[in-house]
Design a protein around this motif. Structure first.
Motif, PDB file in Angstrom:
ATOM      1  N   TRP A 149       3.389  -2.547   2.246  1.00  0.00           N
ATOM      2  CA  TRP A 149       4.047  -3.278   3.347  1.00  0.00           C
ATOM      3  C   TRP A 149       4.207  -2.380   4.560  1.00  0.00           C
ATOM      4  CZ3 TRP A 149       3.772  -8.160   2.453  1.00  0.00           C
ATOM      5  CH2 TRP A 149       3.959  -8.686   1.172  1.00  0.00           C
ATOM      6  N   THR A 187      -2.325  -8.648  -0.221  1.00  0.00           N
ATOM      7  CA  THR A 187      -3.196  -9.115  -1.309  1.00  0.00           C
ATOM      8  C   THR A 187      -4.553  -8.410  -1.263  1.00  0.00           C
ATOM      9  OG1 THR A 187      -3.710 -11.017   0.111  1.00  0.00           O
ATOM     10  CG2 THR A 187      -2.178 -11.398  -1.681  1.00  0.00           C
ATOM     11  N   GLU A 188      -5.083  -8.183  -0.056  1.00  0.00           N
ATOM     12  CA  GLU A 188      -6.392  -7.535   0.052  1.00  0.00           C
ATOM     13  C   GLU A 188      -6.333  -6.098  -0.465  1.00  0.00           C
ATOM     14  OE1 GLU A 188      -7.908  -6.923   4.013  1.00  0.00           O
ATOM     15  OE2 GLU A 188      -9.953  -6.601   3.306  1.00  0.00           O
ATOM     16  N   GLY A 229       0.977 -18.101  12.996  1.00  0.00           N
ATOM     17  CA  GLY A 229      -0.190 -17.765  12.178  1.00  0.00           C
ATOM     18  C   GLY A 229      -0.412 -16.273  11.994  1.00  0.00           C
ATOM     19  N   GLY A 230      -0.112 -15.509  13.046  1.00  0.00           N
ATOM     20  CA  GLY A 230      -0.290 -14.067  12.964  1.00  0.00           C
ATOM     21  C   GLY A 230       0.490 -13.434  11.825  1.00  0.00           C
ATOM     22  N   GLY A 231       1.604 -14.064  11.464  1.00  0.00           N
ATOM     23  CA  GLY A 231       2.449 -13.537  10.395  1.00  0.00           C
ATOM     24  C   GLY A 231       1.744 -13.514   9.036  1.00  0.00           C
ATOM     25  N   PHE A 232       0.708 -14.348   8.885  1.00  0.00           N
ATOM     26  CA  PHE A 232      -0.051 -14.350   7.627  1.00  0.00           C
ATOM     27  C   PHE A 232      -0.640 -12.978   7.326  1.00  0.00           C
ATOM     28  CE2 PHE A 232      -1.145 -19.132   8.186  1.00  0.00           C
ATOM     29  CZ  PHE A 232       0.086 -19.472   7.682  1.00  0.00           C
ATOM     30  N   ALA A 233      -0.783 -12.161   8.373  1.00  0.00           N
ATOM     31  CA  ALA A 233      -1.379 -10.838   8.188  1.00  0.00           C
ATOM     32  C   ALA A 233      -0.666 -10.051   7.090  1.00  0.00           C
ATOM     33  CB  ALA A 233      -1.359 -10.054   9.496  1.00  0.00           C
ATOM     34  N   ALA A 234       0.659 -10.221   7.003  1.00  0.00           N
ATOM     35  CA  ALA A 234       1.415  -9.478   5.987  1.00  0.00           C
ATOM     36  C   ALA A 234       0.890  -9.823   4.595  1.00  0.00           C
ATOM     37  CB  ALA A 234       2.908  -9.806   6.097  1.00  0.00           C
ATOM     38  N   ILE A 235       0.725 -11.121   4.326  1.00  0.00           N
ATOM     39  CA  ILE A 235       0.232 -11.562   3.014  1.00  0.00           C
ATOM     40  C   ILE A 235      -1.229 -11.127   2.835  1.00  0.00           C
ATOM     41  CG2 ILE A 235      -0.165 -13.565   1.528  1.00  0.00           C
ATOM     42  CD1 ILE A 235       1.896 -15.057   3.362  1.00  0.00           C
ATOM     43  N   ILE A 236      -2.024 -11.301   3.901  1.00  0.00           N
ATOM     44  CA  ILE A 236      -3.451 -10.972   3.815  1.00  0.00           C
ATOM     45  C   ILE A 236      -3.631  -9.487   3.471  1.00  0.00           C
ATOM     46  CG2 ILE A 236      -5.609 -10.752   5.133  1.00  0.00           C
ATOM     47  CD1 ILE A 236      -4.600 -13.226   6.796  1.00  0.00           C
ATOM     48  N   ALA A 256       0.932  -2.063   6.295  1.00  0.00           N
ATOM     49  CA  ALA A 256       0.683  -3.255   7.111  1.00  0.00           C
ATOM     50  C   ALA A 256       1.488  -3.189   8.403  1.00  0.00           C
ATOM     51  CB  ALA A 256       1.049  -4.513   6.320  1.00  0.00           C
ATOM     52  N   THR A 257       2.759  -2.733   8.278  1.00  0.00           N
ATOM     53  CA  THR A 257       3.621  -2.652   9.457  1.00  0.00           C
ATOM     54  C   THR A 257       3.041  -1.697  10.499  1.00  0.00           C
ATOM     55  OG1 THR A 257       5.519  -3.004   7.989  1.00  0.00           O
ATOM     56  CG2 THR A 257       6.000  -2.260  10.222  1.00  0.00           C
TER      57      THR A 257
END
Lengths: 157, 141
Positions: free
Chosen positions: B31, B80-81, B70-77, B34-35
């Protein structure tokens, strides 16, 4: 183990798809860089929140941070620039087909060489054939008599 | 020719992004990785925006709030990736990711969800997806 990994990758792919649609909606009303700036800001806020929820105070204990980590965001910005240029010159179908092919090619190269301290996964001819069949599938998918859509936009993830 | 080079480089960079996030996650949490990636990306994009000014902040008011998020999906993407790359390697991760991505885009297009222009189902898209899945199975041999 393998199925779990594939499931995680598939979840990532599903969110990439949705994000692309959403980003496109934003991009219809404003420019690519304005959209990219917003998308990355939202990504930052969401990641920070997730970090605070799951890691708590640990969020701010950043050990072993190497200098280049602070420049990692440049890669995403580079992606937007390249995709905007590529799409402008080639149109979406050609550009995205090449982009997806390059994504897979780079992935195979990375696994085979184990760069950046990632676990090396030995190259085998079967892997090359697998990647080539996938690329063939991408080309059939992209060029198979379908009108061009705007569902892939040059905006960062 | 220049367009092809840009597209190749763009694709390579998308994979590189996943790899870099995975590498950074080895030292700090996923996390946090990602941040950092999203924050530094945002700062650079904001700097570019200051010079390019290809839109106003007021433009966002014309967009549904849901789409702005939508940009917030980046955290999940990213999470998981990165976890997938750690488990099954880069090639298999990117392959499975792309198949799911194209499948869902296809389903969204067919149904016209989120107000996208509806598209008819065509045989080549099914064949293409089947070939991609076959490719993943070959990868595992």
């Amino acid at each position: 183990m393998i199925l779990f990994g594939i499931l995680l990758a598939a979840i990532a792919g599903a969110f990439v798809s949705m994000q692309t649609v959403f980003n496109n909606k934003v991009n219809e009303q404003t420019g690519s860089w304005t959209t990219t700036m917003l998308v990355l800001f939202m990504g930052f806020v969401a990641s920070l929140l997730a970090s605070l929820i799951f890691e708590g105070k640990n969020t701010f204990t950043l050990q072993h941070v190497q200098l280049w980590y602070w420049f990692s965001g440049m890669i995403g910005v580079g992606v937007v620039f390249c995709l905007v240029q590529g799409m402008r010159r080639l149109g979406p179908t050609y550009a995205i087909s090449i982009v997806l092919t390059a994504q897979l090619g780079t992935a195979l190269l990375w696994d085979s060489l184990g760069w950046l301290g990632l676990e090396k996964i030995p190259f085998t001819p079967a892997k090359l054939i697998g990647v080539l069949v996938i690329i063939g599938g991408i080309l059939v998918f992209k060029f198979g008599g379908r009108k061009e859509t705007k569902s892939e936009s040059p905006v960062a993830e | 020719m220049k367009g092809i080079l840009f597209a190749l480089l763009g694709g390579a960079c998308i994979t590189l992004q996943g790899v870099a996030n995975t590498r950074i996650s080895q030292d700090i949490g996923t996390w946090q990785a990602a941040t950092i990636t999203q924050l530094t990306g945002f700062i650079i994009a904001a700097l570019i925006w200051v010079f390019v000014r290809d839109g106003k902040l007021g433009d966002f008011k014309k967009v549904k709030p849901l789409y702005l998020a939508g940009g917030g999906f980046a955290a999940i993407i990213i999470f998981t990736e990165v976890t997938a790359i750690q488990q099954i390697g880069v090639t298999l991760t990117i392959s499975a990711l792309l198949i799911a991505q194209l499948c869902l885009t296809f389903i969204i297009d067919i149904n016209g969800w989120f107000g996208v222009v509806k598209q008819k189902m065509k045989m080549p898209q099914f064949i293409g997806l089947a070939m991609m899945i076959a490719g993943v199975i070959i990868l595992k041999f």
